[in-house]
Design a protein around this motif. Structure first.
Motif, PDB file in Angstrom:
ATOM      1  N   TYR A 174       6.425   9.175   0.315  1.00 22.86           N
ATOM      2  CA  TYR A 174       5.188   8.398   0.441  1.00 22.86           C
ATOM      3  C   TYR A 174       5.442   7.212   1.374  1.00 22.86           C
ATOM      4  O   TYR A 174       6.510   6.587   1.326  1.00 22.86           O
ATOM      5  N   ARG A 175       4.456   6.948   2.218  1.00 28.47           N
ATOM      6  CA  ARG A 175       4.574   5.793   3.102  1.00 28.47           C
ATOM      7  C   ARG A 175       4.262   4.537   2.298  1.00 28.47           C
ATOM      8  O   ARG A 175       3.292   4.484   1.548  1.00 28.47           O
ATOM      9  N   ILE A 176       5.080   3.491   2.493  1.00 29.73           N
ATOM     10  CA  ILE A 176       4.858   2.210   1.831  1.00 29.73           C
ATOM     11  C   ILE A 176       4.757   1.129   2.893  1.00 29.73           C
ATOM     12  O   ILE A 176       5.707   0.883   3.652  1.00 29.73           O
ATOM     13  N   THR A 196       0.846  -1.190   0.000  1.00 26.48           N
ATOM     14  CA  THR A 196       0.000   0.000   0.000  1.00 26.48           C
ATOM     15  C   THR A 196       0.884   1.243   0.000  1.00 26.48           C
ATOM     16  O   THR A 196       1.842   1.327   0.772  1.00 26.48           O
ATOM     17  N   VAL A 197       0.556   2.192  -0.868  1.00 29.62           N
ATOM     18  CA  VAL A 197       1.256   3.476  -0.896  1.00 29.62           C
ATOM     19  C   VAL A 197       0.264   4.549  -0.440  1.00 29.62           C
ATOM     20  O   VAL A 197      -0.809   4.697  -1.027  1.00 29.62           O
ATOM     21  N   ASP A 198       0.604   5.289   0.615  1.00 27.14           N
ATOM     22  CA  ASP A 198      -0.318   6.308   1.131  1.00 27.14           C
ATOM     23  C   ASP A 198       0.458   7.391   1.881  1.00 27.14           C
ATOM     24  O   ASP A 198       1.691   7.434   1.866  1.00 27.14           O
ATOM     25  N   GLU A 202       5.585  -7.678   8.222  1.00 28.97           N
ATOM     26  CA  GLU A 202       5.099  -6.344   7.873  1.00 28.97           C
ATOM     27  C   GLU A 202       6.233  -5.325   7.945  1.00 28.97           C
ATOM     28  O   GLU A 202       7.060  -5.373   8.864  1.00 28.97           O
ATOM     29  N   PHE A 203       6.266  -4.427   6.963  1.00 26.28           N
ATOM     30  CA  PHE A 203       7.297  -3.400   6.900  1.00 26.28           C
ATOM     31  C   PHE A 203       6.646  -2.055   6.591  1.00 26.28           C
ATOM     32  O   PHE A 203       5.645  -1.987   5.884  1.00 26.28           O
ATOM     33  N   GLU A 204       7.252  -1.006   7.118  1.00 24.69           N
ATOM     34  CA  GLU A 204       6.783   0.354   6.820  1.00 24.69           C
ATOM     35  C   GLU A 204       7.995   1.236   6.556  1.00 24.69           C
ATOM     36  O   GLU A 204       8.883   1.358   7.409  1.00 24.69           O
TER      37      GLU A 204
END
Length: 398
Positions: free
Chosen positions: A63-65, A46-48, A78-80
């Protein structure tokens, strides 16, 4: 209907060309996984949350991925991370370097999207965010690119780790050497391009012309609809003001104003569907057409390098044993490149057909719904007015 005729012609052209699939076991496994086991998807991206940064040197957006996965090769589920546009460019370059004849998904243009000049306005950022989201998910869904190591690093590494990883690429002299060889090969050209790639190249040229024309027509339709919407918005208030000076027509004029307002809302929704669904889908394949031309050039460069070695051996220009060894390696390289492109070509064509058909079908359905809404609004108003006139006539007769 004009653009749909072009679309139908393109789909007919597509079906007339079907290169053979490669026999590589890994390619076959990946292809089967992609086509038959889509329900087993194990990588979700997800890109947001775009954020603007202003420094003394530059202004940019990150952008947060968020990545969620069940793959064993990832250290976590899970990665951010946060990435800026130049990081996406780096990833695209690494994918092209590692897989020169695979069809890498296109990135949105660096500055101008949908005719927007203002670089960091809200619409631009939102459009780019969606395009970057699609870019990463296209890679994630690709049977080969999804397992690329640089792609994994892009999704998981923190900013300093990514920066360090970027520095581990080939040195400047090495890159210059590769560029010189590529340019030299492109100038030499390809003497005997296989027939199937001649057909592929012809298809790309025709497809590029058609999809660019459809893109221009779609943009023009959107522009004209916006002008119509802006003009129609003025008519509602005008009828309300008019009703203040026409005592006998107050209800009728206010009823017309109400109908116009409802049609305005329906038009705005219909325009939103056009700008968020059809226009991006068509424009993405404009970018794909440019990408395909680049893929064909890279394939030709690999073959041109082989042709030059074969020519050198024929005229004994150099160490024949060394040339023979290099030719053997290049023959394998050309075969791998050709097989990779043929396999990806079939996959890309199927995706393209589905995407464009879906975009136009959805748009057609939205248009039908839009016109039905507007028609129902005015028919209801006319029915009400007719009933009122009948009642008034009856009262006059009594």
């Amino acid at each position: 209907m004009f653009e749909l005729d072009f679309l139908d012609a393109s789909l007919m052209d597509i079906n007339s060309f079907s290169p053979m699939m490669p026999t590589s076991p890994l390619s076959m496994i990946n292809q089967i996984k992609f086509e038959d086991e889509s329900d087993l998807k194990d990588l979700f991206i997800t890109v947001d949350e775009p954020e603007s940064y202003v420094t003394t040197i530059e202004t940019f957006i990150t952008y947060r991925i968020i990545t969620k996965t069940s793959r064993g090769e990832f250290d976590s589920s899970e990665f951010e991370v946060r990435r800026r546009y130049q990081d996406f460019l780096w990833l695209k370059g690494k994918l092209e370097e590692a897989h020169p004849t695979l069809i890498i998904p296109p990135l949105p243009e660096k500055f101008i999207v949908k005719g927007m000049v203002e670089r960091f306005n809200d619409d631009f950022i939102e459009t780019r965010k969606k395009a970057l989201h699609k870019f990463l998910n296209r890679i994630a869904d690709h049977p080969t690119l999804t397992f690329n190591e640089d792609f994994k690093v892009f999704l998981t590494a923190q900013a300093w780790e990514l920066s360090s990883h970027k520095k581990q690429g080939p040195g400047l002299l090495s890159r210059m050497g590769q560029t010189v060889r590529a340019v030299a090969s492109s100038f030499r050209g390809v003497k005997n391009r296989p027939e199937e790639f001649m057909e592929m190249n012809n298809f790309i040229e025709i497809f590029s012309q058609k999809i660019n024309l459809i893109d221009k027509i779609s943009q023009r339709i959107y522009k004209e609809e916006r002008e119509y919407f802006e003009e129609m918005k003025e008519y509602g208030p005008i009828h309300v003001l008019w009703s203040a000076s026409e005592e006998d027509l107050v209800d009728t004029l206010k009823g017309i104003a109400s109908c116009i307002e409802k049609c305005c809302k329906a038009t705005e929704k219909q325009m939103s569907g056009l700008s968020e669904a059809l226009l991006p889908a068509v424009h993405e394949y404009v970018l794909y057409s440019e990408m395909l031309m680049g893929v064909m050039k890279r394939r030709d460069q690999i073959q041109a390098e082989l042709d030059s070695k074969v020519e050198a051996l024929t005229y004994r220009k150099g160490d024949t044993d060394l040339l023979t060894e290099e030719i053997g390696k290049l023959e394998d390289k050309v075969e791998c490149a050709n097989n990779a492109l043929k396999a990806d070509w079939e996959r890309w064509k199927q995706n393209m057909q589905n995407d464009i058909k879906s975009a136009f079908t959805d748009m057609a359905e939205e248009n039908i719904h839009y016109y039905e809404q507007c028609l129902a609004t005015w028919e209801s108003f006319l029915t009400t007015q007719t009933d009122l006139h009948i009642e008034e006539d009856s009262e006059d007769k009594l």
